[in-house]
Design an enzyme around this catalytic site. Structure first.
Site, PDB file in Angstrom:
ATOM      1  N   ASP A 259       0.881  -1.162   0.000  1.00 14.73           N
ATOM      2  CA  ASP A 259       0.000   0.000   0.000  1.00 14.73           C
ATOM      3  C   ASP A 259       0.921   1.216   0.000  1.00 14.73           C
ATOM      4  OD1 ASP A 259      -2.086   1.781   0.027  1.00 14.73           O
ATOM      5  OD2 ASP A 259      -3.146   0.863   1.701  1.00 14.73           O
TER       6      ASP A 259
HETATM    7  C1  BGC Z   1      -4.926   3.533   0.061  1.00  9.60           C
HETATM    8  C2  BGC Z   1      -5.072   2.590  -1.113  1.00  9.60           C
HETATM    9  C3  BGC Z   1      -4.839   3.336  -2.404  1.00  9.60           C
HETATM   10  C4  BGC Z   1      -3.465   3.978  -2.358  1.00  9.60           C
HETATM   11  C5  BGC Z   1      -3.148   4.783  -3.593  1.00  9.60           C
HETATM   12  C6  BGC Z   1      -3.609   4.296   0.011  1.00  9.60           C
HETATM   13  O1  BGC Z   1      -3.546   5.270   0.991  1.00  9.60           O
HETATM   14  O2  BGC Z   1      -4.990   2.807   1.266  1.00  9.60           O
HETATM   15  O3  BGC Z   1      -6.343   2.019  -1.110  1.00  9.60           O
HETATM   16  O4  BGC Z   1      -4.954   2.452  -3.477  1.00  9.60           O
HETATM   17  O5  BGC Z   1      -3.413   4.875  -1.253  1.00  9.60           O
HETATM   18  O6  BGC Z   1      -3.941   5.909  -3.646  1.00  9.60           O
END
Ligand code: BGC
Length: 789
Positions: A259
């Site tokens: 993530d």
């Molecule tokens: C979120 C993800 C997301 C990623 C990119 C993260 O903070 O938890 O779900 O895909 O950011 O935006």
């Protein structure tokens, strides 16, 4: 074409409004090609490839003609930034905003969700995106979860099946997905470091299962490792989760992407099974750590090679997809988004029935609520899509139903101030003079957001008070709710009709109209329980976290499993949803009364539309274990089918159940076990509306090793007919002292106090007849034996 020219070409094509490809179609991929590239890569290049280049792309390596891939959020539309190195908040390119995941789940329609996936994949392709960051299959452990709107369900089976359908749809378009957030990422509070203290059985039965189903059935190109820790280990650094489960047990063939900014220790991550750190880090600091670790021998280069090989496979595969120019199809997708939203709408209550509002007698409708002109259609955070257009209910009703009804509007509340009650009186007066009041209420955007959990499940005070006031003056009051997850309804008994419209995406307003005015017969069903009070919810005592620990105290009793076990009446149960027609269930048939765990049990049931309107029913199948050796939920969803039926039509629906559908996860044995015994097969229209049931007897053929330790109790051996003789062999003298002269040793009556003692103490109890090593040898001997559960 190198990566830079490719980007330029892409940018030019976007301007022309046609599909811009990442085309390096000539770059095709094969194992030989990957091996050849890997052999030519320097250590520095390998390290580079395992971290992003910037916000959204992987690192291209021009020297070797290795292209990059472009990733974008996800999940219910594209949040495609203008370039790979900008974030795309506010300036993201226009893309269709479909209903969010909680709405999609309410359709219970895998074919429809596959089509949504296909539309998303199509738009991704049109926008030059190779991998869509979704779907999210985390379990809704509490209605307070800030991202519940982005997730499907409280049930692992339903979440997994819908996730698999979504992935299938997207990937059939040659665009990858990232199944997220792996795993036990169920609070937003302290999400970057909180530890999910979840026991092994619960982790497997509830939290791993949706990921397992989606991986096994749909092979997402990537899985996104979570921010949080699970059982003390960061999601990006857990060999157990990333290698043992994902790869070895489930056969995952893709890459694990972190993530965004979830990585703590990149080297540890690579060792554990993580592939790609996202986003790229300025100054390549973490790349240097990887290089240093290989040079010092701390990280085996072969391990890094295997990670690089997997990344190359995905990068080359993404870029090898045929470059067929495509339009984004925004108009077509707008219409499709309306259809999807209408399938999601869940009719919770319809006394009278008040709905649908039909006729062309120019009845007067009091339309109340600012949502009618200023709709709420998605959630806050990284999933925010910028739609090319957003319908509002007032305009749709005017355009499509203006000739049939007289509609007068009052805002009723202000979305900017949720304790401003000054507009209620005007709205109530309007309602009093109308034939019917339609109140659009729900949660304003700031109530549901990534990064923040909800503090309560209440609607804004102004909405609740408004509904009470309208209901007091107008008996025909219809409440239409817009929210991404469960809310409390203190006024539930005072209004005859309640429609749950979810966060319906850019065309959600039209969908509400379609259902309210009867163009569409509602067929949505709740994929999450609506509680009466927050205090009734499973994780109430343990949500969100305490000192960084998220205690999963409710264990496997999540969602309806909890309400069933605690005998708590929900406001609206899991699986509930009404229709404008009636369905009857008959002829439940099982292919056998007795099965082994190697058999497939076929279950058939006939569903008829006994009303006079065409409609769709979600037929649900649950299984109950009637005699388990461990505590199991009263029922668990193991199958569902959505069937469309004309008035008077009937259809036979068929389910297949196999071993896993009867099994629980045994912590003791570290595996799934389907125990011999009776199971009840329940079929119905909701988890609390079981129409038919039958029992099947299962005979297990599994051979399971006994699992004991020195801490296993004497009783466990003594009461087991297979093991008692071994115990007699072990301590004959001591047992002889427990019986009268001449009495057989197996008749010894051992005091409970002694029976409940662990074996490790028996050198003392037997006054030295055996020593610690003999206890160990005895345990090992028993563990080598197998039994049938
Ligand atoms: C979120 C993800 C997301 C990623 C990119 C993260 O903070 O938890 O779900 O895909 O950011 O935006």
């Amino acid at each position: 074409m190198n990566a830079r020219t490719r980007l330029l070409t892409a940018a030019m094509l976007f301007v022309a409004g046609v599909w811009a490809t990442h085309s390096q179609a000539e770059s095709g991929w094969s194992d030989e090609k990957i091996a050849e590239l890997l052999s030519r890569m320097t250590l520095e290049e390998k390290a580079l490839l395992t971290s992003g280049r910037d916000a959204w792309s992987t690192q291209p390596i021009e020297r070797l003609d290795i292209p990059y891939i472009w990733m974008a959020d996800g999940p219910h539309g594209l949040r495609r930034a203008p370039s790979t190195d900008t974030w795309g908040y506010g300036d993201q390119l226009p893309a269709t905003c479909f209903p969010t995941a909680s709405a999609l789940a309410a359709t219970w329609d895998t074919a429809l969700i596959r089509d949504v996936g296909a539309a998303l994949g199509h738009e991704a392709g049109a926008l030059g995106v190779n991998m869509l960051l979704g779907p999210g299959v985390n379990i809704k452990r509490s209605p307070l979860g800030g991202r519940n709107f982005e997730y499907f369900s409280e049930d692992p089976y339903l979440s997994g099946k819908l996730g698999a359908a979504y992935i299938d749809g997207v990937q059939a378009q040659g665009v990858g997905t990232s199944l997220k957030h792996y795993v036990a990422n169920n609070v937003e509070t302290e999400r970057m470091w909180a530890n999910s203290a979840v026991d092994e059985r619960t982790l497997n039965e509830i939290y791993f299962t949706p990921f397992e189903i989606a991986v096994r059935e749909a092979q997402p190109w990537s899985v996104m490792a979570c921010y949080n820790r699970v059982q003390g280990v960061y999601g990006t650094q857990s060999p157990d989760m990333l290698t043992r489960k994902l790869k070895q047990d489930w056969g995952f063939e893709g890459i694990v992407v972190s993530d965004w900014d979830a990585v703590i220790d990149r080297v540890e991550g690579i060792r554990a099974g993580m592939h790609l750190e996202m986003p790229g880090k300025p100054g390549h600091l973490t790349n240097q750590m990887v290089i240093d670790a290989v040079k010092s021998g701390e990280l085996d280069e072969a391990r890094l090679d295997s990670v690089v090989r997997d990344i190359l496979r995905i990068v080359l595969r993404a870029n090898a997809v045929a470059a067929s120019p495509r339009e984004q199809n925004l108009d077509e997708h707008h219409d499709f988004a309306r259809k999807v939203a209408s399938e999601a709408i869940t009719l919770l209550k319809n006394d009278g029935p008040v709905l649908p509002l039909t006729g062309n007698d120019r009845r007067k409708i009091a339309l109340i609520g600012e949502f009618a002109v200023n709709p709420r259609y998605q959630g806050n955070g990284s999933s925010e899509v910028r739609p090319p257009r957003v319908d509002n209910f007032m305009d749709i009703v005017g355009q499509e139903y203006g000739n049939d009804f007289v509609v007068e509007y009052a805002p009723g509340y202000s979305l900017a101030d949720d304790v401003d009650f000054s507009m209620i009186e005007e709205a109530a007066n309007l309602a009093a003079e109308a034939d019917v009041a339609l109140v659009l209420a729900g949660l304003p955007l700031q109530y549901e957001s990534e990064g923040i959990d909800r503090l309560h499940i209440d609607l804004p005070p102004s909405h609740n008070r408004l509904i009470e006031a309208i209901a007091a003056k107008q008996p025909s009051t219809v409440v239409v709710l817009t929210n991404g997850s469960a809310v409390a309804m203190p006024w539930v008994d005072r209004v005859p009709a309640i429609v749950e419209a979810w966060l319906g995406g850019q065309a959600g307003a039209g969908a509400i109209a379609d259902v309210v005015f009867g163009k569409v017969n509602p067929s949505g069903k709740l994929a999450e329980t609506f509680p009466v009070r927050l205090e009734d919810t499973p994780a109430f005592l343990n949500f969100p976290a305490e000192d960084g620990e998220v205690i999963y105290g409710e264990r496997i009793f999540v969602g309806y499993r909890w309400y069933d076990e605690r005998k708590i009446a929900p406001l609206f149960p899991f699986g509930h949803g009404l229709s404008y027609t009636e369905f009857t269930y008959s002829d439940l048939g099982l292919s056998a009364e007795r099965i082994s765990d190697e058999d497939v049990l076929t279950v058939t049931v006939t569903v008829s539309n006994s009303g006079d309107t065409a409609g769709k029913e979600v037929v649900q199948l649950y299984v109950t274990d009637l005699a388990a050796s461990v505590r199991r939920p009263e029922k668990e969803l193991r199958g569902f089918h959505k069937v469309g039926l004309e008035p008077g039509e009937k259809r036979t629906v068929r389910f297949e159940l196999s071993e896993r559908d009867f099994a629980h996860y045994s912590t003791r044995h570290g595996r799934w076990i389907a125990e011999s015994g009776d199971f009840r097969i329940l079929v119905g229209a909701s988890s609390r509306d079981i129409r038919l049931q039958q029992t099947v007897t299962l005979q297990s053929t599994q051979k399971v090793n006994y699992q004991f330790s020195e801490y296993s109790f004497f009783r466990e051996f003594w009461s087991n007919p297979e093991l008692q003789p071994l115990l007699i062999e072990l301590v004959p003298k001591w047992l002889a002292s427990q019986v009268s002269e001449g009495q057989p040793l197996e008749e010894a009556v051992i005091h409970d106090f002694i029976q409940d003692q662990p074996m490790i103490k028996f050198p003392y109890f037997t006054a030295g007849e055996i020593d610690a090593d003999q206890v160990k040898a005895f345990i090992a001997r028993c563990n080598g034996m197998t039994y049938t559960p």
